[in-house]
Design a protein around this motif. Structure first.
Motif, PDB file in Angstrom:
ATOM      1  N   LYS A  23     -18.063  45.311 -57.519  1.00 27.12           N
ATOM      2  CA  LYS A  23     -19.224  44.573 -57.025  1.00 27.12           C
ATOM      3  C   LYS A  23     -19.411  43.277 -57.803  1.00 27.12           C
ATOM      4  N   GLU A  24     -19.039  43.250 -59.086  1.00 24.31           N
ATOM      5  CA  GLU A  24     -19.163  42.033 -59.892  1.00 24.31           C
ATOM      6  C   GLU A  24     -18.302  40.908 -59.319  1.00 24.31           C
ATOM      7  N   TRP A  25     -17.038  41.251 -58.992  1.00 26.15           N
ATOM      8  CA  TRP A  25     -16.143  40.239 -58.427  1.00 26.15           C
ATOM      9  C   TRP A  25     -16.624  39.793 -57.051  1.00 26.15           C
ATOM     10  N   ARG A  26     -16.981  40.754 -56.201  1.00 22.49           N
ATOM     11  CA  ARG A  26     -17.405  40.399 -54.840  1.00 22.49           C
ATOM     12  C   ARG A  26     -18.640  39.505 -54.853  1.00 22.49           C
ATOM     13  N   LYS A  27     -19.562  39.757 -55.780  1.00 22.43           N
ATOM     14  CA  LYS A  27     -20.761  38.932 -55.890  1.00 22.43           C
ATOM     15  C   LYS A  27     -20.400  37.508 -56.339  1.00 22.43           C
ATOM     16  N   LEU A  28     -19.562  37.397 -57.371  1.00 20.90           N
ATOM     17  CA  LEU A  28     -19.166  36.080 -57.873  1.00 20.90           C
ATOM     18  C   LEU A  28     -18.332  35.326 -56.846  1.00 20.90           C
ATOM     19  N   ARG A  29     -17.499  36.040 -56.117  1.00 25.78           N
ATOM     20  CA  ARG A  29     -16.683  35.431 -55.061  1.00 25.78           C
ATOM     21  C   ARG A  29     -17.579  34.781 -54.010  1.00 25.78           C
ATOM     22  N   GLU A  30     -18.624  35.473 -53.615  1.00 24.00           N
ATOM     23  CA  GLU A  30     -19.554  34.939 -52.621  1.00 24.00           C
ATOM     24  C   GLU A  30     -20.278  33.701 -53.158  1.00 24.00           C
ATOM     25  N   ILE A  31     -20.642  33.733 -54.424  1.00 24.48           N
ATOM     26  CA  ILE A  31     -21.295  32.567 -55.041  1.00 24.48           C
ATOM     27  C   ILE A  31     -20.351  31.360 -55.017  1.00 24.48           C
ATOM     28  N   ALA A  32     -19.077  31.581 -55.341  1.00 23.92           N
ATOM     29  CA  ALA A  32     -18.093  30.493 -55.339  1.00 23.92           C
ATOM     30  C   ALA A  32     -17.886  29.935 -53.936  1.00 23.92           C
ATOM     31  N   LEU A  33     -17.808  30.816 -52.941  1.00 25.63           N
ATOM     32  CA  LEU A  33     -17.638  30.352 -51.558  1.00 25.63           C
ATOM     33  C   LEU A  33     -18.843  29.525 -51.109  1.00 25.63           C
ATOM     34  N   ALA A  52     -12.262  28.322 -46.036  1.00 25.95           N
ATOM     35  CA  ALA A  52     -11.709  29.031 -47.189  1.00 25.95           C
ATOM     36  C   ALA A  52     -11.632  30.525 -46.879  1.00 25.95           C
ATOM     37  N   ASP A  53     -10.491  31.113 -47.179  1.00 23.04           N
ATOM     38  CA  ASP A  53     -10.274  32.542 -46.951  1.00 23.04           C
ATOM     39  C   ASP A  53     -10.347  33.340 -48.239  1.00 23.04           C
ATOM     40  N   CYS A  54     -10.133  32.672 -49.367  1.00 29.55           N
ATOM     41  CA  CYS A  54     -10.076  33.399 -50.632  1.00 29.55           C
ATOM     42  C   CYS A  54     -10.611  32.530 -51.761  1.00 29.55           C
ATOM     43  N   VAL A  55     -10.808  33.158 -52.895  1.00 23.20           N
ATOM     44  CA  VAL A  55     -11.254  32.462 -54.094  1.00 23.20           C
ATOM     45  C   VAL A  55     -10.151  32.636 -55.138  1.00 23.20           C
ATOM     46  N   HIS A  56      -9.692  31.516 -55.645  1.00 21.71           N
ATOM     47  CA  HIS A  56      -8.546  31.471 -56.561  1.00 21.71           C
ATOM     48  C   HIS A  56      -9.021  31.230 -57.990  1.00 21.71           C
ATOM     49  N   HIS A  57      -8.398  31.915 -58.936  1.00 19.43           N
ATOM     50  CA  HIS A  57      -8.658  31.680 -60.357  1.00 19.43           C
ATOM     51  C   HIS A  57      -7.786  30.510 -60.813  1.00 19.43           C
ATOM     52  N   LEU A  58      -8.392  29.450 -61.326  1.00 17.37           N
ATOM     53  CA  LEU A  58      -7.633  28.310 -61.814  1.00 17.37           C
ATOM     54  C   LEU A  58      -6.779  28.715 -63.020  1.00 17.37           C
ATOM     55  N   GLN A  59      -7.385  29.439 -63.943  1.00 19.99           N
ATOM     56  CA  GLN A  59      -6.642  30.061 -65.045  1.00 19.99           C
ATOM     57  C   GLN A  59      -6.411  31.506 -64.603  1.00 19.99           C
ATOM     58  N   TYR A  60      -5.168  31.874 -64.394  1.00 17.62           N
ATOM     59  CA  TYR A  60      -4.850  33.175 -63.811  1.00 17.62           C
ATOM     60  C   TYR A  60      -5.466  34.333 -64.592  1.00 17.62           C
ATOM     61  N   VAL A  61      -5.889  35.324 -63.854  1.00 16.97           N
ATOM     62  CA  VAL A  61      -6.559  36.490 -64.433  1.00 16.97           C
ATOM     63  C   VAL A  61      -5.690  37.157 -65.495  1.00 16.97           C
ATOM     64  N   LYS A  62      -4.423  37.320 -65.224  1.00 17.54           N
ATOM     65  CA  LYS A  62      -3.539  37.994 -66.182  1.00 17.54           C
ATOM     66  C   LYS A  62      -3.363  37.181 -67.464  1.00 17.54           C
ATOM     67  N   ASP A  63      -3.390  35.847 -67.330  1.00 19.73           N
ATOM     68  CA  ASP A  63      -3.215  34.985 -68.500  1.00 19.73           C
ATOM     69  C   ASP A  63      -4.498  34.829 -69.309  1.00 19.73           C
ATOM     70  N   MET A  64      -5.623  34.732 -68.623  1.00 20.90           N
ATOM     71  CA  MET A  64      -6.914  34.497 -69.271  1.00 20.90           C
ATOM     72  C   MET A  64      -7.958  35.482 -68.738  1.00 20.90           C
ATOM     73  N   SER A  72     -16.838  28.519 -63.113  1.00 19.15           N
ATOM     74  CA  SER A  72     -16.126  27.242 -63.225  1.00 19.15           C
ATOM     75  C   SER A  72     -14.609  27.411 -63.190  1.00 19.15           C
ATOM     76  N   ASN A  73     -14.129  28.637 -63.281  1.00 18.98           N
ATOM     77  CA  ASN A  73     -12.699  28.926 -63.211  1.00 18.98           C
ATOM     78  C   ASN A  73     -12.262  29.314 -61.798  1.00 18.98           C
ATOM     79  N   LEU A  74     -13.153  29.186 -60.834  1.00 14.53           N
ATOM     80  CA  LEU A  74     -12.860  29.619 -59.467  1.00 14.53           C
ATOM     81  C   LEU A  74     -12.826  28.435 -58.514  1.00 14.53           C
ATOM     82  N   GLU A  75     -11.978  28.579 -57.489  1.00 18.59           N
ATOM     83  CA  GLU A  75     -11.815  27.545 -56.474  1.00 18.59           C
ATOM     84  C   GLU A  75     -11.601  28.231 -55.124  1.00 18.59           C
TER      85      GLU A  75
END
Length: 106
Positions: A23-33, A52-64, A72-75
Motif C-alpha cells: 500500500k505504501e508504494w501504491r499510494k506514492l505511485r498515485e501521488i507521483a502520477l 503515463a502507464d508506470c512510475v519509474h525510479h530514477l535511481q534504481y530500487v536495487k541500487d538505492m 523526487s526519485n520518481l518519474e
C-alpha cells in the motif's frame, strides 16, 4: 514516506513484486502520477503527449533502496519509454512460419 524494514527486506531479497504490491508504494505511485498530470515525462520533453502507464525510479530500487519511497526519485513514464530506459525490446509478435502446402490437398 519512510522505508520500513519489511519493504527494505523485499528489495534486498529481490522480492520486488511484493514491494510493488504494498500500500505504501501504491499510494506514492498515485501521488507521483498526479504530480506529473498522468503524462509521460520523457514524451513531454519532446513536445508529445502520452499517458503515463508506470512510475519509474530514477535511481534504481536495487541500487538505492533507501530512495525507493522518495517522491523526487520518481518519474511517470509510458510503457515504451520505460522499456527504453531498461533496454527492453517492445513486445514483438513472432511471425508464424507458413508451412508449404501443395496445391493438391487430399
Amino acid at each position: 514516506m519512510k522505508l520500513t524494514t519489511k519493504l527494505l527486506q523485499y528489495i534486498l531479497t529481490d522480492q520486488l513484486i511484493k514491494f510493488y504490491k504494498t500500500k505504501e508504494w501504491r499510494k506514492l505511485r498515485e501521488i507521483a502520477l498526479k504530480r506529473d498530470n498522468y503524462e509521460c515525462q520523457r514524451c513531454k520533453k519532446h513536445g508529445l503527449y502520452t499517458k503515463a502507464d508506470c512510475v519509474h525510479h530514477l535511481q534504481y530500487v536495487k541500487d538505492m533502496p533507501m530512495l525507493a519511497l522518495t517522491l523526487s526519485n520518481l518519474e511517470s513514464l509510458c510503457n515504451p519509454c520505460h522499456n527504453k530506459e531498461h533496454n527492453r525490446l517492445p513486445n514483438q509478435k513472432k511471425a508464424k512460419s507458413k508451412r508449404f502446402m501443395s496445391e493438391e490437398r487430399w
